[in-house]
Structures are given as C-alpha cells and as structure tokens.
Design a protein around this motif. Structure first.
Motif, PDB file in Angstrom:
ATOM      1  N   UNK A   1       0.828  -1.201   0.000  1.00 25.98           N
ATOM      2  CA  UNK A   1       0.000   0.000   0.000  1.00 25.98           C
ATOM      3  C   UNK A   1       0.868   1.259   0.000  1.00 25.98           C
TER       4      UNK A   1
ATOM      5  N   UNK B   1       3.189   6.147  -5.710  1.00 26.12           N
ATOM      6  CA  UNK B   1       2.875   6.473  -7.106  1.00 26.12           C
ATOM      7  C   UNK B   1       1.516   7.148  -7.250  1.00 26.12           C
TER       8      UNK B   1
ATOM      9  N   UNK C   1       6.283   7.659 -13.660  1.00 25.98           N
ATOM     10  CA  UNK C   1       4.877   7.651 -14.038  1.00 25.98           C
ATOM     11  C   UNK C   1       4.667   7.697 -15.543  1.00 25.98           C
TER      12      UNK C   1
ATOM     13  N   UNK D   1     -10.494   7.905  -4.399  1.00 29.56           N
ATOM     14  CA  UNK D   1      -9.230   8.465  -4.885  1.00 29.56           C
ATOM     15  C   UNK D   1      -8.731   7.725  -6.116  1.00 29.56           C
TER      16      UNK D   1
ATOM     17  N   UNK E   1      -8.438   6.454  -9.943  1.00 29.50           N
ATOM     18  CA  UNK E   1      -8.411   7.302 -11.132  1.00 29.50           C
ATOM     19  C   UNK E   1      -9.167   6.725 -12.309  1.00 29.50           C
ATOM     20  N   UNK E   2     -10.181   5.860 -12.073  1.00 26.65           N
ATOM     21  CA  UNK E   2     -10.954   5.343 -13.207  1.00 26.65           C
ATOM     22  C   UNK E   2     -11.605   6.493 -13.954  1.00 26.65           C
TER      23      UNK E   2
ATOM     24  N   UNK F   1      -8.021  -1.719   0.692  1.00 28.93           N
ATOM     25  CA  UNK F   1      -7.402  -0.404   0.595  1.00 28.93           C
ATOM     26  C   UNK F   1      -6.194  -0.438  -0.347  1.00 28.93           C
ATOM     27  N   UNK F   2      -5.467  -1.560  -0.297  1.00 22.96           N
ATOM     28  CA  UNK F   2      -4.336  -1.706  -1.217  1.00 22.96           C
ATOM     29  C   UNK F   2      -4.802  -1.624  -2.662  1.00 22.96           C
TER      30      UNK F   2
ATOM     31  N   UNK G   1      -7.516  -0.241  -3.835  1.00 24.70           N
ATOM     32  CA  UNK G   1      -7.892   1.155  -4.116  1.00 24.70           C
ATOM     33  C   UNK G   1      -6.654   2.011  -4.349  1.00 24.70           C
ATOM     34  N   UNK G   2      -5.608   1.746  -3.543  1.00 24.62           N
ATOM     35  CA  UNK G   2      -4.359   2.490  -3.697  1.00 24.62           C
ATOM     36  C   UNK G   2      -3.753   2.262  -5.072  1.00 24.62           C
ATOM     37  N   UNK G   3      -3.808   1.028  -5.543  1.00 26.77           N
ATOM     38  CA  UNK G   3      -3.228   0.713  -6.858  1.00 26.77           C
ATOM     39  C   UNK G   3      -3.902   1.534  -7.946  1.00 26.77           C
ATOM     40  N   UNK G   4      -5.243   1.548  -7.893  1.00 22.05           N
ATOM     41  CA  UNK G   4      -5.927   2.304  -8.952  1.00 22.05           C
ATOM     42  C   UNK G   4      -5.944   3.796  -8.673  1.00 22.05           C
ATOM     43  N   UNK G   5      -5.346   4.210  -7.606  1.00 19.92           N
ATOM     44  CA  UNK G   5      -5.170   5.639  -7.367  1.00 19.92           C
ATOM     45  C   UNK G   5      -3.803   6.119  -7.834  1.00 19.92           C
ATOM     46  N   UNK G   6      -2.983   5.184  -8.333  1.00 18.61           N
ATOM     47  CA  UNK G   6      -1.655   5.591  -8.805  1.00 18.61           C
ATOM     48  C   UNK G   6      -1.789   6.421 -10.085  1.00 18.61           C
ATOM     49  N   UNK G   7      -0.789   7.240 -10.294  1.00 23.33           N
ATOM     50  CA  UNK G   7      -0.880   8.201 -11.383  1.00 23.33           C
ATOM     51  C   UNK G   7      -0.083   7.817 -12.611  1.00 23.33           C
ATOM     52  N   UNK G   8       0.147   6.525 -12.819  1.00 21.46           N
ATOM     53  CA  UNK G   8       0.880   6.150 -14.037  1.00 21.46           C
ATOM     54  C   UNK G   8       0.099   6.586 -15.260  1.00 21.46           C
TER      55      UNK G   8
ATOM     56  N   UNK H   1      -2.252   3.144 -17.618  1.00 20.04           N
ATOM     57  CA  UNK H   1      -2.911   2.128 -16.797  1.00 20.04           C
ATOM     58  C   UNK H   1      -4.181   1.731 -17.518  1.00 20.04           C
TER      59      UNK H   1
ATOM     60  N   UNK I   1      -6.553  -0.426 -17.290  1.00 17.48           N
ATOM     61  CA  UNK I   1      -7.851  -0.676 -16.620  1.00 17.48           C
ATOM     62  C   UNK I   1      -8.626   0.618 -16.409  1.00 17.48           C
ATOM     63  N   UNK I   2      -7.889   1.701 -16.147  1.00 19.47           N
ATOM     64  CA  UNK I   2      -8.577   2.930 -15.753  1.00 19.47           C
ATOM     65  C   UNK I   2      -9.515   3.459 -16.827  1.00 19.47           C
TER      66      UNK I   2
ATOM     67  N   UNK J   1     -14.379   0.560 -13.208  1.00 23.51           N
ATOM     68  CA  UNK J   1     -14.742   0.925 -11.827  1.00 23.51           C
ATOM     69  C   UNK J   1     -15.673  -0.120 -11.214  1.00 23.51           C
TER      70      UNK J   1
END
Lengths: 352, 352, 352, 352, 352
Positions: free
Chosen positions: A306, A312, A322, D313, D315-316, E306-307, E309-316, E319, E321-322, E328
C-alpha cells in the motif's frame, strides 16, 4: 457460602433453646421402629409424650426425626435419654462439621447427607445421631428425599443380618446408606467435568471459566463434608467403650474404605479441574497467538505494498516513473515479488 | 473416570450377592495348583464342587480365578474357606482402592494390576487375594493378559525357593510379579513424555496441551494405584499374626522398595509434566511476543511513510512542493531517512 | 529418565543371577586393604578364590569392587560373607533408591555418588556397602573417577583417627567422602543458575525456558538422591545392633547435618528456579506490553492523519476546500494539531 | 548463594585443623567475663595461655571470641574444655544450619545472627556456643557489629536476674538478644514490600519483577535461618541432662514463641510477595488489554473510512459518483455515520 | 503489617517494666465482679490498692482490665497474684501469637479478639487471661467495643449454668464469646467476596486485582489468629493440672469445634480467592483475545481492499484498466468478493 450460625447461647440449659431459624412451616415427622430378630413395630409419633414411654432393652429402638422446627421434641428427647444440651444445640446448628463425640452413655455423631434428587439436583442435609446401648436416635433437616428408605425396607423384610444385630449395626447401616448416596452425586459432577473437558478441547473460547470455578466451589464444599467423614468412621472404628461391637467394626471398615475412596475421587476431580484451568489458559494463549499471526501476516504483506501504491499516487509534477510506458507493469511486478518474498519468509518461520 | 460401583447391598448374606455388571460373556477360568517341594499337581476346575474337596495342609494350594462373572464360584469359595461376605463384595467391586484387611484366619489383599499388552496399550485389572495358612486364592477380572505366567513357570520348573516355601512366599511372588509389570508401563509413558518434551522445544505451537493433560490424568490414575500399594506392602511387612513368615518379610521388603521407587517415578513424571506446561505457556508468550515484534516493526516503519505519500497525493490546488523540480526526489529521500532512523531505533531496542 | 531395571527374577538363588546389562567391556577391579593401628596391607585381587581366604578379626578388611560386570565375584562374595541374594541383586540394579537394610550379621547400604569430573561434567554412580563387624565390602559401577581416594590416602598415611578405629568408622569416612563430593556439583549448578538469573534480567527474551526446565529436571534427579540419603544417615545413627559404635555415631551426626544441608540447598535452588520461571513469564508479558504500546501509539497517531490525507486525495469534482488558497496549509496544521493532541494524551496515560 | 564449605577433613584430630579461608586480616578479639551475684571481672585476653588458667566453679565464665582466623585459640579452647574436634570444625564452617548437639559435658549450639547495621544494611554472621555447667564459650565471625552489647551492659549494671543466675541464663539472654535483632531486619524488609505494593498498584509497569524476586531470595535465606532456630529453642526447652535449669526454661519458652513469630512473619511476607507477583502479572495483562482496546477502536474506526477515501481516490475514467454535485458531501456524511455507528458499537461492548 | 514489638528487655524484674507505647490518653478501666450461685458484687476499681484486698475463695473473682497504658496496675496484679514477669510482658506486647502457658498456680492464655464494629469495620484486639483456681484476670487493649457484654449479662441475670460454675467455666464463656464474634467478621468478608465474584463474571476488567489482593492479606492475618486459636482450645482441653474441670471440658470441646470450623471457613475463602484470581487472569486473556479478533477481522478485510484502491489511485500514465468503461464496476465487484470471501473464512474459523 456458610449458613447463618444458629443464635443459641451455648452453655445454657435446654429450657433456653431458641427456635430454629428454618421457617417452621411443617411440624417434624417422628417415626419409631422397634425390632428384634422376631419382633417388629413401626409407628408414627404424634404426641411428644409417647416418646417418654417404654424402652424395652431387648429391642432395638430407632427414633427418626425429620425436621428440626419443633424444639419441644428435642427437649423431651433430651430429658428422656439424658442427652447433653450442647449436643442438642449442635443438632440444631446445621453448619456443623461432621464429628463424633463420646458421652457417658452414648455416642453423638454428626455427618452430612449428600444426594441427587429425582430432578437431578444435589441436595445436602445435616444428619445427627445418638447411639446408645439399645436405642438409636437420628435427626435430619426436613427434606423431601429420604436416604434411609433402603434400610427401612431391609428391616421390614427381615432379610440379612440387620434384624439379628443391635443398634450399632443399625447405625452402621445408616452411615453406609449415607455414604452410598454420595456416589451418584460425584458421578454426576464427574460427567459434567468430562463434558467440559470435551468442550474445552473442541473450542476453548466458549468461556467455561465460570463453570470451572463453579465446580471447584462445589467440590470444595463436598470436600469439607467428606474429609471429616473419614475421621468419623475412623473414630467409630476405634471406639473403645464397647458401644460398637467388634463384629460391627468389620462392617464399619467398609464405610471407612468408602469414605477414603470418596476423598480420592474428590481430590482427583479437583486435580482435573486445576488441569483444565491450565489447559484453558494456555488454549487462550494459543488462540490469541494464532489470531495475531493472521493479523501480522496480512498487515506485513499489504502495508508495504500500500505504501508503494501511495508513492505512485502522489501528485508531484516531476515523477519520471509515471510517464514510462511499462512503469505500471513494473510496479505491479515489484509488488508481486515483495508479496511472494514475504509469504516465503512467513512460511519459513512456520507462521503460515 | 471411576467405574460404576457395584450395586450390592453391603452387609447382606452371601446368598444375596447380585451378578456382576460385567457382561457374563464367558465363564470364569479356575485353575488350582497344589505343590510342595516334591509334589506338583495342576488342574483346571470345571465343576464348583471340586473346590469343596480335599485341602491337604502339607501342600500349598493356589486357586486362581480369572473372571468374576459367576457368583456361584464365589459363594462356594466363601463357604468352603469361611471368607467374609464383605470381602467377597470387595472382590466384585472393581473400583476398590488397594488395601490389606486382617480376618481371623486369613489376610485379604486388594491391588491393581497394570501391564502393557502386546499391542502396547495399558491394561488395568483389579486383583484380590485371600492368603491363609496353607492356601492362596487369587481373583482377577477376566483379562486376556496373564501377569502370573512367570510365577507358574517357576513353580513348574521347581527351581529357586518357591517350591520349598509356603503360601506366603507364593503371595510375595505374585505381588512382586504385579509390581514388575508396572515398570514397562511407566517406561512407555516416560518415553512419550520425552517425545513431547523434544517436540515442545522444537515447536511449541503444535498444541500438545491436550496430550500433556491426557498424560497428567493417566499418571493421576496410576498414582492412585501405586500410593496405596506401598501401604499394602508396608502392612504386610508388619503383619503380626504370623501368616507371613519372617524369612518371607525380607523378600517383601524388596516389594516395598519397588513400590516406593514406582511412587518416585510417578511423582517425577508429574513434576516433569507440570514443568512442561509452564514451558509451553511461556513458549506461547514468547512466540506471540515475537510475532508482535514483526508486526510492530513493519507497521511502525510503513505507516508514517504511507501518511507522507498520502499527503502528497492530496488534490489541493495550491501545494507548492508538488511543482518543485526536486520535490519528488526530496520526498523519497525523506522517507528513506525516516525508515532508516526507525530501523536503527528498533535495532537498538533489540527488536530486530 | 530411569534406567532399565535389571531383568533378574527376585527371590532366586545366587546361582541364577544373570549378567548385568552393562557391556562387560572390562573386568571389575578388586582391591583389598587390611589394616589395624599398626598394620597395613593393600592388594589388588585377580583371582576370585583369593577372597575366600583368611579373614583376620583383628584387622579391618575393606574390599572394594569397581565395576559390576563379573557375576562370579558377587557370587563368591555372597557365599564367603553369607550375603543375602536379594541384597546382591540390589547391588546390580543400578536404579535403586538409597536405603539401609539390616541383616543378621551386617548392614546393607545403598547410596548414590555424585561428583564433578575433571571435564566439569556431573557424574553419578550407584554405591553399595556391606558393613560387618570386621569387614566392609563396597561396590561401585565401573567409573573413571574415584571418590574414595582421599580416604585411601588417610589410611596409608596413618594419620588421624581412621587407623585406630574399626570398620564402622571406615564406613562413615566413605559416606562422608561421598557427601563431600555433592558440594562441588551443587555449586556448579548454583553458578549456572546465577548466570541464568543475570541473563534473564538483562534480556528476558533469549529463551532460557529450555535451560530453566533442564536445570529443574537435573535438580529433581539430585533431589531423589539426596532426600533418601538423609534417611540413610538417620537410620545409621539409630542403628541398635551395635554394628555402629557410639563414638562413630557422633561422626555420623555430621554426615546427617551435611545431608540436611544438601537438601536445603537443593530445595532453595528449586525455589529460585520456580521464581525465575515467574520472572521470565512476567518479563515476556512486560515486553509484549511495551511493544504493543509502541505499535498502538504510532498507529493511533498516523491512521487518522492518513485518513484525512485520503479524504483530500479523493477525486470528487466538487470539493470546495481543495480550491481554497490556504486549504493545504490549514489541512497540514489540522494534522499537526491532531498529532500533538494524541501525543499529549498518550503522555498523560504514561504510554510514552 | 551458599558459601564454600571449609576444606577441613572431618574426623581428624584437632592438630590437623587447617586455617579458615577468611583472610586473617585481624587477630580474633577474645574477651572473658567472670561474674557471680557479687563479683565481676572483665578482661581482654591477649595470650592464648591465659585461657588455660583458673576456672572457678562458683563463677560464671563467659569467653567470647570475635573472629575465627586464629586456629591456635580454637585448639587451646578445645584442649582446655574437652571440646569435640567435629564441633570445632562446625564452628569454622560458616555455612552450618542452626542446630543443637549434646555432648557429655556441654551443649553445642549453632545459630545465625541477623542484624541491621547502622548503614541500614542486613548483616549475617554465624554464632556458635558451648554451654557447660559453669562456663559459656561463644564464637562469632569477625564483625563490626556487636549484638551482645545489651547483655554485657546488663551484666555490668548488675540489675535484673542475670547476675543471680547461672551460665544457662546467660545463654538464654544471648539467644534472646540474637532473636531480638531479627525484628528490625524483618521490619525493614516489610517496609520495602509495602513500598513495592503501593508502587505496583500505582503503576504496574515500572518493572518491579526484579525486586520482587530479589526479596523472595532474601526471605528464602532468612527462612533457612529462622526455621531451624525454632528447632534449636525447642530442643533446648526439652534438654534433659540438666544443663538448662527449669527456671531458665520458662524464659526459653519466650525465645521459642519469638522464633515461631518470626517464622510467621517470614511466611506471611512470602505469601504477600507471591500475591504481588500475581497482581503484577494480571496488571500487565490488564494494561495490555487496555492498550489493545485503544488500538483496536482507532484502527477499526479509521481503516474502513480510509478504504472509502481510497476508493474515491481511484483514477478510473468512469466513476459516476465523482461528478455528482453532492457526491463529496454524501461521502463525508457516509463516513461520519459509519464512524458513529462503530463508536456506539464499541461503547456497547464497554471498550470505550 | 506487624506492629512494633514492645521495647521491653525480657527477663528483667517487673520493676523494670517500661510504659507501653500506646499513647496513654486514658487510664485503664478496671472492673471486678465477684459471684457465687447466690452472691453477686460488681465494682469499678479506681485505686490500685483495692486489688490487693480480700480474695474470697468461695467466690469467683473476675477482674477485667480495659486498656494497658497503666503499668502500675499490672505490677500490682503481678505482685498480688504472683504472675510471672514474662507473662506480664506478653500482655503488653500486642503482637503476640495466641498461646497457652502453664505456670504453677494458673494458666496464661493469649488470644485475639476480632469483631465487627457498629460502623461495619473489622476491629482486632489482643486478649490475655490468667486463670487461677478461684480468680480470672482478663486484659484487653483499650477498645470502644466490648465483646464480653453478653457474658456479663448472663452473670447478672443469674440464669443458666454460669453462676453455678467456677472460674474455669467463666473462662470458657469468655473464649466462646470471643469465637462467636469471629463469625460476623467472616460473614462480612464472605459477602464481599461473593460480590467480587459476581462483578468479576459480569465484567472482569473493572480491576478487582487490588481488592482480591487486599482480601487475601486480610484473610492471611485472620488465619494467623485462628490457627493458633485451635491449638489454644486443644491445649485447654488436654490441660491436666485440674484447673479446668472435666464438666467444663465438654463445653470447651464446643469451642474447639468452632475454631476448627473457623479455620475451615478461612481456608475455603482463601481457596475461593485463589480461584477468582485465576478466573480474573483467564478472563483478561479471553477479553484480549476477543479484542484482537475484532481488530484482526477488520484489518484483514480492509487492508487488502485499501491496497487495491491504492493501486488504482496511482498516477501512471499508462494504466489500461482505468480507461475501460466498466473498470470501476469490476473493481468494486472484485473488492466485494474479496471481502465476502474473507468474512466466510473468518466465520469458518469461528472468529466471528
């Protein structure tokens, strides 16, 4: 835990006996059986004066009193048989320890009766006995359960030794009957302990602490009844005034053995309960340990991951990773590797 | 835990003996050996009446009964040898404590036999013995294991003292054989305890609580057999009627030593088990501590770092750090420093 | 834990003695010392027949046998000195409890020798002794350590009382030497316990549970040697056949004191070990508590802050706080205040 | 823990006495007081030969020796008063248990002196005493504290019984003085235990485990001094040779009472310490429980909320809630409700 | 815990008695009752000399002294009745153990009075008694509660045996009154223990450790009063000088029974308290376990989510899936499944 001691001023004359604190709902039931090997008379006594009449030395006279609420009966008996006022007070004080006391003409015995009622509950009563040359007076608290019925049946049927023998044998037969009734009580406790034991190994967290403690208290109470019982039988075995005949002592030896056996059983149950408490405490420790292990493994695996995801997720303008095309894939791979490494580590430490 | 007490009304004539509660699958096996230093006759008795016949005072007569299901046999023996009805009842009640009782013409001994069957299981039987001047009657529960075979072999072979001596020496030889069979049982328990001990030090979490408790219960049962055994041998040593000859008492002293030694062993095993319970509980505590340490270190290191990442993941419009060119690098460096500082701190506290 | 009992059928003639189970690697070493106040002869005996020869009542004859592998020697001794076969068997059974047995012409004593070998290891051997009017026969397991050398030296030097006195004084001197060798063993154990104690207070988590348990077992074994030793010396003190002279009993009183002192020391070590186990368990509890406190403080401080950061990291379109110019600063300030408040709270509860 | 036993070969003539292992820094101080009801002479003896001189049977002669480093003194005394060499060795061996030994002409008493030095530390010395018909020889380790000063003062002043009485009364007075000095020692320990108790209830985590254990060890040592002291006084009370006169025994009864009282106090302190250990362990458990509760409540409340914040939070591209005008408000409200619900839940379970 | 021992030098003449350390606020109250079956005189004594007057052997003279502050009274009594100075000192030393001492003309008895004051507090006083042929002297600490009032009432009323009997019966009546007053004290403690027990099962975390420990200490103190009380009554029962008449011994047997019963009650309360400590410790363990379970379940469920959610909150930037339209939804579904799976898992392990 221990009952209110009777408020009788010790050392006073019988005339000062105060009424027992049991609500005197019902008058005591007095039965009198007189028998010899070829004679048998059984009566229920209504008027106290009847007790004052004949005492035939050729017969065994057994007077049994159920219920201690009527002091007149005690006073009459005390005068008729020259019973010591202190002994009569001990009869009324239902928190006595089992004991034997020698008086000039008779033995005074106090014991506790313990029985399983038909409803499966444990009942306890105090039992007192005056054993004279040719009479036996027994007194019990008013109970709805009669421990002595088998003895009465044997007297009526005339089978066995009992009608041939004297009052000392009758006293033995009653003591033996009392001791016999301890067994089912202990067996029922033993069965419950076994049930707790099974349950405890199955699931230690179902809170049997209370029940373990409850059984310990019950056993402690029974123990205080059984330990002096052995002294009682032992003292009767070594009585030297001749109130107990040698041939009866052979039978009393049997009572002694049984009371020692009862002590053994009580002690072994106490041991088992102590052991179960230890099992219980260590089981709780084990369970907590197990729970902590799960928490630790899951937290340890996911918290670092996490964190990486959090890094990131930061919004810095210049974060070179990124923008890289495979950044996301590499990041996921890294997380996977960290996770696998940790699981291997925990497997090695046998936490999984 | 303790077997149902036989429902025999004590104090009744032998004619009232009720059948044992063991399913009377098989009739008892009765063997009779008569011997002197130059004579030996061994028979299996089928008809009860055979017991009533001759009793030659110059011979030692040993009657052994395997199985207590046939009350006729007991009654016949009781009449023939004037055995007391209470003693006969004790024979049937297989929950007796080991004991010695003196009667006019004979000694009555009860003991427990404990042996390891060929399958490696622990077997227990009650053993009763009537020792008279020239006869010895032994009674055991119907078992498929015979503890006395070595004694029989010695009688048959005629070697050693046994054929020269009287019934009291035979009684000693049987007691000695019983005591000898306790040793392998205790050794097998000792081996299991040692195994548990090794396992416990290797990995304390494999839940040996149950097995520790089980062994404690087994040892408590054996203890209740062994402790009174010492009293039995001691009482025989100090018997004063002359049923046991002085030269035999020297041998009985050996039995006494062995029973004391058995007690020692049982007590030491109990000590070891108590110790292992303590080791177990403290091992669990240690393990939990260790797990908590891992959890605490990982959580303490990463939770603050994750917080920092979270701060810079906020979406406020005006967050000056985000736009700085080295912001990201400085942030990572800061995290690294915090992490290192914490690891140093935990190393110092010896948590790593 | 306890050695395999010798498979000797008790009660058989010496001719039936079976060989000891110790591998008979080496033949026993037999030495014979004969002395009076003005005479001394010391020999090593090779042929068993030599034992059969002269026994001069004016001399004290001490025959010492090291190693129990040769049964011929025992048989020869048994015939020559009329030793009881049961006593000879006890000599061979090296799992005996210390004891004294009175026979017609001699005392038979069994004790345990405990000594610290030169390598610092604890050695234990069984010691047997036949004390007659003018002879003393001692038997030990084959050991490479000789506890009796100081006594031999005193005999040879002729100084002190020993050459003036009889066999009973020699027996005392040997017992005293045996007891003297217990002290260094206990001192070495005491030193190790002290070391564990220091270590435990320094760092309770270095797993001394195993070593505590190990020392408990060792002490339990020594205890089983020392307790009966007191009985042995006490019985010798009160021996009434006259084999031990009154002037020797004054010396034996010293042995008795020492054996009581040994018991005291063993018991006090056991107490200390029990105490250390408690210290250990409570130290683990304390440590776990301390670790939990750190975890709780760090988690409690950062988890709410991380939550706030998470809230402002959400991507809702309409989040008015995000656009405010001082939003970020106010948010950081809020976090700081919450953190400080919590630290003050934990300080107050003394968790920091 | 227990001091190195003196390396004196027991049973040897006094000529073989080896020097004590105490560094012989200072020569022993020998004082001699001779008195009767009307005579008093007090001297310090420098030359050993002075001891050999007159012994006036009409006077009580008290020789006190402070310090055991000079063996010549002991040898001279031994020859002069016919003291047994074993007793002299016991004097030198300062690890003796308290005891009484009867010899032909005198009693030999060993006890332990325990006192509080002026610096408040606990001092312990061995005390030996030879009580003859008209002499009393006392020996102590070289100490800078004199327990006997009050007795000397009473002799000098001539008040009270002491000058009227014989050596046995003097012996009583010394024993009484020794016992009196135990009280302040125990009181100081009691005060420390009370302080620990207060501290423990105030804050159980200040690690008193070590001090509890330390006091336990101290008490165990004192116990080993006090228990045999009772036997000593009891044996003196029942001495039958007449060395102790009946009128003195009435006074000794007082010593006996005091030594029983000391035992009571020691045992009660041990009980209290055991109780405190239990209190300590359960307090740690309670504290850990309390800490865990805080951790659990905070974690349980915020972890789910942080998860929700994490979800929004993400980013979908297509997350319909994000674009809704009241999404943020509803989300905050939802979080608030969840938080309140949890707090109510924890309140109900009494975790808050 | 134990009071300052009086600083009286034992063994000195009465003239040396030093004043008691109780602040001598008030002078002692001395009452004298003289009675026979037909005579009664009751006086309060002001002047010490009054004690020196008449002693009528036909009357029973009971002198009672409340308060020990005035040494003159003690000295006068000591001279008048030839009381031994040591006994008088024991009267002053209020930390005595209960005991009986035989002197030539009288018995000296020390016991502890324990009573419940009207305010419900437990009071304790030392009681001393000199029992002579025709006199009884009793001494108590100055207390505001009078245990003996019922006995005085019986003397005044002239009812019952007391006026017929001698001083030994009076002594019995006082002892009996003392013992009677122990019962309400123990009952009040019993009631408090029962209350703690209920509370403990209801909510084990309300910190009753302190109160358990406090009650243990109280019981330990009472135990030290009650155990020797049994010895006191037993010694009086077997007194052989004739100061106690056989008919009084029958009454004393009752005191003996009651003191044994008191011991029983004290021991059973101690047992219950030990049991409650165990219940308490295991309850804490259970509670901690329960709390940990909640923490673990919530953490384990939400930390992985939460992990994610954290992954899909990354700003790469990349991504995939996003950008997917159902990304979602699928993500939420995945989280839901993981959550449900975990809850099922925890249900199976019975953690929920």
């Amino acid at each position: 835990m221990f009952k209110q001691r009777q408020q009788i001023v010790p050392g006073e004359a019988p005339g000062l006996l105060k009424p027992s604190q049991h609500p005197a709902e019902e008058p005591p039931v007095i039965t009198m059986i007189e028998y010899s090997h070829d004679y048998l008379e059984e009566r229920t006594i209504v008027e106290c004066e009847e007790l004052l009449s004949h005492l035939n030395n050729d017969l065994v006279t057994w007077i049994n009193i159920d219920g201690l609420s009527d002091l007149t009966v005690l006073r009459t008996l005390g005068e008729r048989f020259h019973l010591h006022p202190l002994a009569l007070e001990d009869v009324l004080d239902t928190s006595q320890r089992p004991k034997v006391e020698q008086y000039d003409d008779y033995l005074f015995v106090v014991a506790k009766m313990l029985y399983l009622t038909e409803a499966g509950e444990i009942g306890a009563e105090q039992f007192s006995m005056f054993l004279g040359e040719s009479f036996l007076i027994t007194l019990q608290e008013a109970g709805d359960f009669d421990v002595f019925e088998p003895v009465r049946a044997r007297i009526r049927s005339g089978k066995g030794r009992i009608r041939q023998a004297q009052s000392d044998y009758l006293a033995y037969a009653l003591l033996d009957s009392i001791i016999d009734h301890y067994y089912p009580v202990l067996e029922s406790i033993g069965a419950e302990i076994d049930a707790i034991e099974d349950e405890l190994i199955d699931n230690p967290l179902l809170r049997p602490v209370g029940s373990l403690h409850g059984h310990k208290r019950t056993l402690a109470q029974i123990r205080r009844m059984v330990w002096p019982l052995r002294d009682v039988t032992n003292l009767l075995l070594h009585e030297e005034r001749g109130l107990i005949r040698p041939e009866t002592k052979i039978y009393l030896r049997d009572c002694y053995d049984h009371s020692v056996q009862l002590m053994d059983v009580v002690e072994s149950y106490r041991d088992v309960l102590s052991g179960l408490t230890e099992v219980h405490i260590s089981s709780i420790g084990l369970r907590t340990n197990e729970i902590m292990r799960v928490l630790t493994v899951i937290s340890s695996v996911f918290i670092p991951l996490t964190f990486i995801a959090g890094v990131y997720g930061m919004n810095f303008t210049h974060m070179p990773e990124l923008a890289q095309p495979y950044g996301y894939g590499i990041c996921l791979l890294l997380m996977l590797l960290i996770g696998i490494a940790q699981i291997i580590y925990f497997k090695r430490r046998r936490w999984l």
